[in-house]
Structure formats: structure tokens, C-alpha cells
Scaffold this active site. Sequence first.
Site, short mmCIF file in Angstrom:
data_model
loop_
_atom_site.label_atom_id
_atom_site.label_comp_id
_atom_site.label_asym_id
_atom_site.label_seq_id
_atom_site.Cartn_x
_atom_site.Cartn_y
_atom_site.Cartn_z
N ILE A 181 0.85 -1.20 0.00
CA ILE A 181 0.00 0.00 0.00
C ILE A 181 0.88 1.24 0.00
CG2 ILE A 181 -1.69 1.33 1.31
CD1 ILE A 181 -2.76 -1.32 2.43
N LYS A 194 1.34 -3.62 8.76
CA LYS A 194 2.51 -2.74 8.81
C LYS A 194 3.70 -3.55 9.31
CE LYS A 194 2.74 1.50 9.31
NZ LYS A 194 2.74 2.93 9.66
N ASP A 246 3.20 12.73 14.56
CA ASP A 246 3.37 12.74 13.11
C ASP A 246 2.02 12.85 12.40
OD1 ASP A 246 4.85 12.76 10.78
OD2 ASP A 246 4.91 10.57 10.60
N ALA A 262 8.07 6.51 6.96
CA ALA A 262 9.18 6.61 7.89
C ALA A 262 9.22 5.41 8.83
CB ALA A 262 9.05 7.89 8.70
N TYR A 263 8.07 4.81 9.10
CA TYR A 263 8.01 3.77 10.13
C TYR A 263 7.97 2.36 9.57
CZ TYR A 263 6.46 7.86 12.75
OH TYR A 263 6.35 9.10 13.32
N GLY A 264 7.96 2.18 8.26
CA GLY A 264 7.93 0.83 7.74
C GLY A 264 7.04 0.72 6.51
N VAL A 266 3.72 -0.84 4.50
CA VAL A 266 2.36 -1.29 4.77
C VAL A 266 1.88 -2.13 3.59
CG1 VAL A 266 0.00 -0.61 5.35
CG2 VAL A 266 1.91 0.81 6.09
#
Length: 324
Positions: free
Chosen positions: A35, A59, A163, A39-41, A43
Site C-alpha cells: 500500500i 505494517k 506525526d 518513515a516507520y515501515g 504497509v
Amino acid sequence: MSGASTSQSPPPMASISDVSALFQNAKKYEELNVIGTGAYGTVYKARDLHNGGQIVAMKKVKVALTEDGIPLSTLREIALLRQLEAYRHPNIVRLLDVCHGGQSLERDQQLVLFLVFEHVDQDLESFLKRAPGPLSQNIIRSMSFDILSGIDFLHSHRIVHRDLKPHNLLVTSTGRVKLADFGLAKTYDTDMKLTSVVVTLWYRPPEVLLGAAYNTAVDVWSAGCVLAQLQARAPLLPGASDSDQLHCIFRLIGRPPRQEWPENVSIMLDSFPDYQAQDLGKIIPRTHPHALDLIKGMLVFDPAKRLTALDCLQHPYFTEEPLT
């Protein structure tokens, strides 16, 4: 001697062998496509093979391991996310499951976790791009209320999102807004300041740009930028760098008085011209006066003088007429 070593032992960790007991294996989900990456990974859109083929969002995040295993702080974060899920708050994306991808544990000393969320088709960014014309004031007000309700819920549980931006606000098929991408950020993304600079700059409050201490007020500032964007259909403060972002902010709200400038920051107040505050109504015209007043109260330089999320929910913008 043994007593002394026990008193100085590090906080308890979960060993790698305990991972299977803590989290289900991610193989119960079939990855369909990516998808997005942030910044965090990464999805993924996925199918729950054990639940009638339900479509979910997975995620993939990585948690740094020590020789002893998973830090207790990570386990606490996951426990908190699961605890929040019990409330089924309508403006928080649902966390359905937490799984492990055990195959990568030994190789890079990182625990791969999959956070499984309800799947929502679009985020606010894509919703605004697809909307054929200006949004009605009722829709804007309803979405604004949803965003602030979600923030107030997180803050009441001592969680700072940090964020907030249109990309992290999901819009359901019925037009409800849900907050996503909160919780594990501070645990599993040690490079957040480096990796998210470009993405989140336009919604970043001055105290973060200046490197000063911050609290829940950061989310209210970001939400104020989003509420203005709902009205204007364009970002309110599109800065090109940290310095330019501060100039954008001060051109809008005015350069703050010297007594409000935070101590122990590397940027000096005098490095900015003596900007005077602009009329927000001219920047986002055709906006209800109550909405303008609310956004102004959210975009205040001093975090202590900024409205709280609860203050916002009790603002006349929402209370003088019933939400439809």
C-alpha cells in the site's frame, strides 16, 4: 556478590525463543500488495486466511534486539496498543493483531513485527485530491471533529502521535476519519527525525523545528494545519526546509515575542525578521469565523498557550450547531 549483581541487572527482556509465545506467526496472512512505505515501515494489503479472507492492512516494523532479546519498552508499547483497541474508539484505526516474522531474527538482530490493522481504502491526502470540488462546511466540520476526537483520546491515554498529517488520517467509505500510525513510533523508529523530515515538515510545530522540549501540544499544532488544509484544499505552511518552515510559520502568525522564545535552542530569535501576523481569513477565505478562531487557537507559538484537544472539542465551532 550475587545479590549485588542482581540489583544492577538490566530490565527484563523477552528472549527470541519467547517470540512465538508472544505473537502469532504472520503466515496466517497472505500479502497481496504494498500500500505504501513511510518513515516507520512498509504497509501491505493482506488477506486474513483464518477469518474468511477479510482484507487487512499489515505494517511491517523492525525492533532492534539486544543479545537478551526484545526490550521491555517495546512489549509495553504493544500492550498499550492492544489495551487501546479494547475501547473501539471510532476515530482510531483498529489494531486487529500483532504477529512476528521470525525468519529474520537471527540474521540482522532485528525483530520483524507485523501490526495488523483494519483496512481503510484511502487517506485524507488522496481523499482531498479526488474530491471533485470544495468540501461542504458540514463535511469539513465533521472531519475536523473526528480528527480532534481521536487526538483527545490518545492524549487522555498519555500518547503523543507526533506525526499527524493527511497521509496518517484515514477516511472510511462513510466519510469518518481515523488516526493511524501512532504508538510504536518512538520505540521502533530510532531514526524518525532523519527519515521523516521531508514528509512531515509542513505539519511540524515550531518547538520541534527549534529542537525544544515538546508535549501533547505538538499534535494540536499539526491538526491545526490539517484543519486549514480541509478548508483551502492546499497545505497551509509548505516550507522547503526546517529554516524555511519557521519563516513560513512566523510570516503567518508573526514573530513571537522574546519572552516566549525557548531557552537553550541553537537558532536565535533575531535571525528572523520582525514578521507581523497575517489575517488568516484572507489566506483561507470563505471559512466560517468560528473555524478561523479555532485554527488560530491551535496555531499559537507558545505550546502552553495553545488550545488542548479537549479545548478544541468544546469550541463554539462544534458546540453552537449540532454536528450532522
